[in-house]
Scaffold this motif. Structure first.
Motif, PDB file in Angstrom:
ATOM      1  N   LEU A  13       0.758  -1.308   0.231  1.00  0.00           N
ATOM      2  CA  LEU A  13       0.047   0.103  -0.007  1.00  0.00           C
ATOM      3  C   LEU A  13       0.928   1.471  -0.009  1.00  0.00           C
ATOM      4  O   LEU A  13       0.618   2.184  -0.826  1.00  0.00           O
ATOM      5  CB  LEU A  13      -0.899  -0.033   1.212  1.00  0.00           C
ATOM      6  CG  LEU A  13      -2.159  -1.019   1.250  1.00  0.00           C
ATOM      7  CD1 LEU A  13      -2.723  -1.298   2.626  1.00  0.00           C
ATOM      8  CD2 LEU A  13      -3.231  -0.807  -0.055  1.00  0.00           C
ATOM      9  N   LEU A  40      -5.369   3.753  -2.400  1.00  0.00           N
ATOM     10  CA  LEU A  40      -4.113   2.721  -2.558  1.00  0.00           C
ATOM     11  C   LEU A  40      -4.481   1.472  -2.649  1.00  0.00           C
ATOM     12  O   LEU A  40      -3.533   0.791  -3.325  1.00  0.00           O
ATOM     13  CB  LEU A  40      -3.568   2.862  -1.049  1.00  0.00           C
ATOM     14  CG  LEU A  40      -2.878   4.370  -0.553  1.00  0.00           C
ATOM     15  CD1 LEU A  40      -2.225   4.326   0.730  1.00  0.00           C
ATOM     16  CD2 LEU A  40      -2.037   4.759  -1.464  1.00  0.00           C
ATOM     17  N   TRP A  41      -5.576   0.969  -2.337  1.00  0.00           N
ATOM     18  CA  TRP A  41      -5.910  -0.349  -2.562  1.00  0.00           C
ATOM     19  C   TRP A  41      -5.821  -0.678  -4.315  1.00  0.00           C
ATOM     20  O   TRP A  41      -5.406  -1.574  -4.782  1.00  0.00           O
ATOM     21  CB  TRP A  41      -7.227  -0.644  -2.141  1.00  0.00           C
ATOM     22  CG  TRP A  41      -7.254  -1.324  -0.961  1.00  0.00           C
ATOM     23  CD1 TRP A  41      -7.117  -0.695   0.315  1.00  0.00           C
ATOM     24  CD2 TRP A  41      -7.583  -2.723  -0.384  1.00  0.00           C
ATOM     25  NE1 TRP A  41      -7.152  -1.682   1.549  1.00  0.00           N
ATOM     26  CE2 TRP A  41      -7.377  -2.752   1.092  1.00  0.00           C
ATOM     27  CE3 TRP A  41      -7.709  -3.964  -1.123  1.00  0.00           C
ATOM     28  CZ2 TRP A  41      -7.725  -4.178   1.615  1.00  0.00           C
ATOM     29  CZ3 TRP A  41      -7.884  -5.162  -0.619  1.00  0.00           C
ATOM     30  CH2 TRP A  41      -7.935  -5.110   0.890  1.00  0.00           C
ATOM     31  N   ALA A  44      -2.438  -0.805  -5.544  1.00  0.00           N
ATOM     32  CA  ALA A  44      -1.675  -1.818  -5.244  1.00  0.00           C
ATOM     33  C   ALA A  44      -2.177  -2.939  -5.901  1.00  0.00           C
ATOM     34  O   ALA A  44      -1.381  -3.895  -6.270  1.00  0.00           O
ATOM     35  CB  ALA A  44      -1.658  -2.179  -3.610  1.00  0.00           C
ATOM     36  N   ARG A  51     -10.879  -1.013  -3.010  1.00  0.00           N
ATOM     37  CA  ARG A  51     -11.185  -1.194  -1.470  1.00  0.00           C
ATOM     38  C   ARG A  51     -12.475  -1.857  -0.996  1.00  0.00           C
ATOM     39  O   ARG A  51     -13.405  -1.609  -1.424  1.00  0.00           O
ATOM     40  CB  ARG A  51     -11.094   0.102  -0.779  1.00  0.00           C
ATOM     41  CG  ARG A  51     -10.845   0.097   0.727  1.00  0.00           C
ATOM     42  CD  ARG A  51     -10.560   1.616   1.190  1.00  0.00           C
ATOM     43  NE  ARG A  51     -10.531   1.376   2.632  1.00  0.00           N
ATOM     44  CZ  ARG A  51      -9.290   1.224   3.188  1.00  0.00           C
ATOM     45  NH1 ARG A  51      -8.278   0.804   2.586  1.00  0.00           N
ATOM     46  NH2 ARG A  51      -9.255   1.301   4.501  1.00  0.00           N
TER      47      ARG A  51
END
Length: 202
Positions: A13, A40-41, A44, A51
């Motif tokens: 992350l 961020l999910w 990544a 998310r």
């Protein structure tokens, strides 16, 4: 890249911050959905609205845009329904409030360029604040907008993030459904008038 079933690690992350992910897009879409920017999910995993707790995928299904609820790792299947995903700002952040006013304005200008090239029937911006900031429309409200981009109509839908406490999952799905019904009504009207869909792939 991670699998759809594994939570990204803290290091993954952190490494995702400031990265970008590809759009899911093609010419002649019915609707190009536009998020604020990837979280961020998403950074990544390389998947939009990745998310857990994000309500985009459930809203798509509940509103009738997709016959079942797709997973983020199935995002490319949206193209078969002539749906796509882009973002106002490409840069991945932990929260949208990390973005600057200049990034919103620059992202809005870049978005106009993408829409002009792809010519979707509708651009649906997911977040009233993002739309106001990117397009300089401080009084805009959720729903269809009076100004389009070329032949593309612009709608604003609620931000489906789980952090958006102003809308319940049901209320978000209802706004998505309102857009779907408007798109279908426009398509039916064109069909009755003998119009086509510019040869876009079905």
């Amino acid at each position: 890249m991670t699998t759809p079933f594994r939570r990204p690690t803290a290091d993954e992350l952190a490494a995702a911050h400031g990265t970008t992910i590809p759009d899911v897009a093609a010419p002649g879409l019915r609707v190009l959905f536009c998020g604020i920017n990837p979280g961020l999910w998403s950074g990544a995993t390389g998947r939009h609205f990745a998310r857990p707790g994000n309500r985009f995928w459930p809203a798509l299904h509940r509103s009738g845009f997709t016959p079942r609820q797709l997973r983020p790792d199935e995002q490319q299947e949206l193209l078969a329904y002539r749906l796509g995903i882009t973002n106002v700002v490409a840069r991945t952040t932990a929260r949208a409030d990390e973005l600057t006013a200049a990034e919103y304005r620059e992202g809005g200008a870049a978005l106009v360029g993408r829409v002009t090239a792809l010519r979707p029937r509708v651009l649906a911006v997911l977040g009233i604040g993002a739309y106001r900031a990117a397009f300089g429309r401080p009084k805009a409200a959720v729903g269809p907008q009076s100004e389009g981009i070329g032949a593309t109509q612009v709608w604003v839908l609620p931000n489906p993030s789980g952090l958006n406490a102003h809308y319940t999952p049901e209320a978000i799905a209802a706004e998505f459904r309102r857009l779907r019904e408007a798109v279908e009504a426009a398509e039916a009207a064109e069909g009755a008038a003998g119009g086509g869909d510019d040869g876009a792939p079905g």
